[in-house]
Structures are given as structure tokens and as C-alpha cells.
Design an enzyme around this catalytic site. Structure first.
Site, PDB file in Angstrom:
ATOM      1  N   ASP A  52      46.941   1.330  23.943  1.00  0.00           N
ATOM      2  CA  ASP A  52      48.246   0.677  23.975  1.00  0.00           C
ATOM      3  C   ASP A  52      48.940   0.713  22.620  1.00  0.00           C
ATOM      4  OD1 ASP A  52      47.897  -0.009  26.628  1.00  0.00           O
ATOM      5  OD2 ASP A  52      47.178  -2.028  26.194  1.00  0.00           O
ATOM      6  N   TYR A 110      34.276  -0.153  21.634  1.00  0.00           N
ATOM      7  CA  TYR A 110      35.454  -0.786  21.045  1.00  0.00           C
ATOM      8  C   TYR A 110      35.025  -1.891  20.079  1.00  0.00           C
ATOM      9  CZ  TYR A 110      38.711   1.279  24.465  1.00  0.00           C
ATOM     10  OH  TYR A 110      39.466   2.148  25.216  1.00  0.00           O
TER      11      TYR A 110
END
Length: 254
Positions: A52, A110
Site C-alpha cells: 500500500d 513483514y
């Protein structure tokens, strides 16, 4: 024609995400422009993770097809002369024709970075979420344990996720969630698994922040999973704290 694998690192601050969007600055758009200049071909990369706006990466992956005579391993250095300073290709090599970065068995890692200091560190403001309320890190670790393993993560996904809207499965396997750091400093949440839904890591991070402040108990995480209801979980943490650390493909899939 050959297919080239790229490992890409970038600071996502200036971009509207990885995926190409007409009229908006994106990482994919910059890669496409650099490749077209370098090869003289109309090139479009295929990315592994469509991060994003504001999300960073050390190890995203992309591939492209080319008839260029440039050796595969030389593309990284050549591309870096054409790319802006906030995007770098750290590795390039040839992979089999048809190899697709989103269709291979892999493990994604992540990191979510939280600045838990009172005033905030100005040198880390673009790469951490400033959260000045004191956190109980041990409670957060207890809550994280409830999320490991294979579960339906509907409660931890943005309802606008194409997977959910198209009736796809929200079942994912989280192999590990590790929380490093101490209250008052920088706290890092590391999440490793076989795939993630839209906003899933940011919602996990936000919910663990709510556990750390006492809004939720660690045991509430089990209730959230079973509820399959986004409204039962916590906040969606800010994009700028998220880093795609790397993608590891299983041996034999490259």
C-alpha cells in the site's frame, strides 16, 4: 525472450503503493519506466506483493520478460542508474519462462515498527508509527501466540479485500509472530507466514497495540478469530510502520 527476477527495496513514503496507477507515482511505474529506457522495450513488471501507499520494502519481488542481451545478473546495477534514489534493485537473475511471483509457494516476512517513546524520534518518523502510550509488551506477546497457526483471519482483513469480496478463503497460516523491544523504545512486530490478506499485518499490529494498552486481553484474540468479524478486532495501524522484509520461495519453485 527470457524472464528476469528482481529483488526490490524501496522507501514507500513518496509512492501510492507498489501497483501501477495511471497518473500517480508508484514503485511499479518507476520500474517500468526504467526498464523501458534501459531495454528500449515496452516493459511491464509483475510484482509479488502490491504494498500500500507509504509501506516500505527490503525484499519485494518482481519479474519481467525481455529480449535484451543484457546478462540477467547485470540488470540490478543497470536499473539502479535509471531509478530514483528511494528505489533500488538488490538482485537480478533469470528464472524459467512462466515463473510467476504470486503463484509460487513462498513464505513472506513483514515487520511492523512502533516508536513507543514519549516525544517520537524525528529520524524514524517515516518508518515507525508513533504510539506514546506505554505498552505492556509481555501482554502483546501472549496475544500474538493466539494468532500463530492456521486460522480464518476474516476479522483481521479489510472487508474491501478482493479475496473476501470474491468469496475466496481467508484461511492463512502464520508460522511465527515475534515482538522485540522494550516499552518506551522502538518495538518491532515480526510476522511470518504463507500469505496475507489485505491490511492483515497492519490490523494484527493495531490489535496487538490495543492488547498492550489493556483495551483487549490476550485471550480476546481467540474470540476475534472465531468471530470472523472485522469489527471485533482492533485498529488498523499506520502504513508507514510496515516493512516487507522479504519473500522466500520454496526450493524447486524457481
Amino acid at each position: 525472450m527470457k524472464r528476469i527476477f528482481l529483488k526490490v527495496a524501496y522507501d514507500g513514503t513518496a509512492y501510492c503503493g507498489f501497483q501501477f496507477q495511471p497518473g500517480d507515482p508508484t514503485v511499479e511505474g518507476e520500474l517500468n519506466k526504467a526498464l523501458s529506457v534501459l531495454t528500449g522495450e515496452d516493459t511491464e513488471v509483475i510484482g509479488a506483493s502490491r504494498t500500500d501507499a507509504g509501506v516500505h520494502a527490503m525484499g519485494n519481488v518482481a519479474v519481467f520478460d525481455t529480449c535484451s542481451t543484457i546478462p540477467a545478473e547485470r540488470f540490478a546495477a543497470a536499473l539502479n542508474t535509471k531509478l530514483p534514489d528511494d528505489i533500488r534493485v538488490t538482485e537480478s537473475r533469470e528464472v524459467p519462462d512462466g515463473w510467476h511471483p504470486r503463484k509460487q509457494e513462498c513464505r513472506k516476512t513483514y515487520e511492523y515498527h512502533i516508536d513507543n517513546s514519549r516525544t517520537g524520534n524525528p529520524l524514524r518518523r517515516l518508518y515507525t508509527m508513533h504510539f506514546p502510550r506505554r505498552l505492556d509488551v509481555e501482554r502483546m506477546r501472549e496475544g500474538a501466540l493466539c494468532l500463530t497457526g492456521e486460522h480464518d483471519f476474516t476479522s483481521f482483513a479489510n472487508p474491501s479485500s478482493q479475496v473476501l469480496k470474491n468469496g475466496g478463503s481467508a484461511v492463512r497460516n502464520i508460522e511465527e509472530i515475534r515482538i522485540d523491544g522494550e516499552p518506551g523504545g522502538e518495538i518491532t512486530i515480526t510476522v511470518r507466514g504463507n500469505g496475507f490478506l489485505y491490511n492483515m499485518v497492519r490490523i494484527i499490529a493495531g490489535t496487538l497495540l490495543d492488547v498492550g494498552t489493556g483495551r483487549f486481553s490476550p485471550e480476546d484474540m481467540k474470540m476475534m478469530i472465531s468471530a470472523c468479524d472485522r469489527t471485533k478486532a482492533g485498529i488498523t495501524a499506520e502504513a508507514k510502520g510496515l516493512l516487507l522484509k522479504g519473500i522466500d520461495y520454496q526450493e524447486g519453485t524457481e
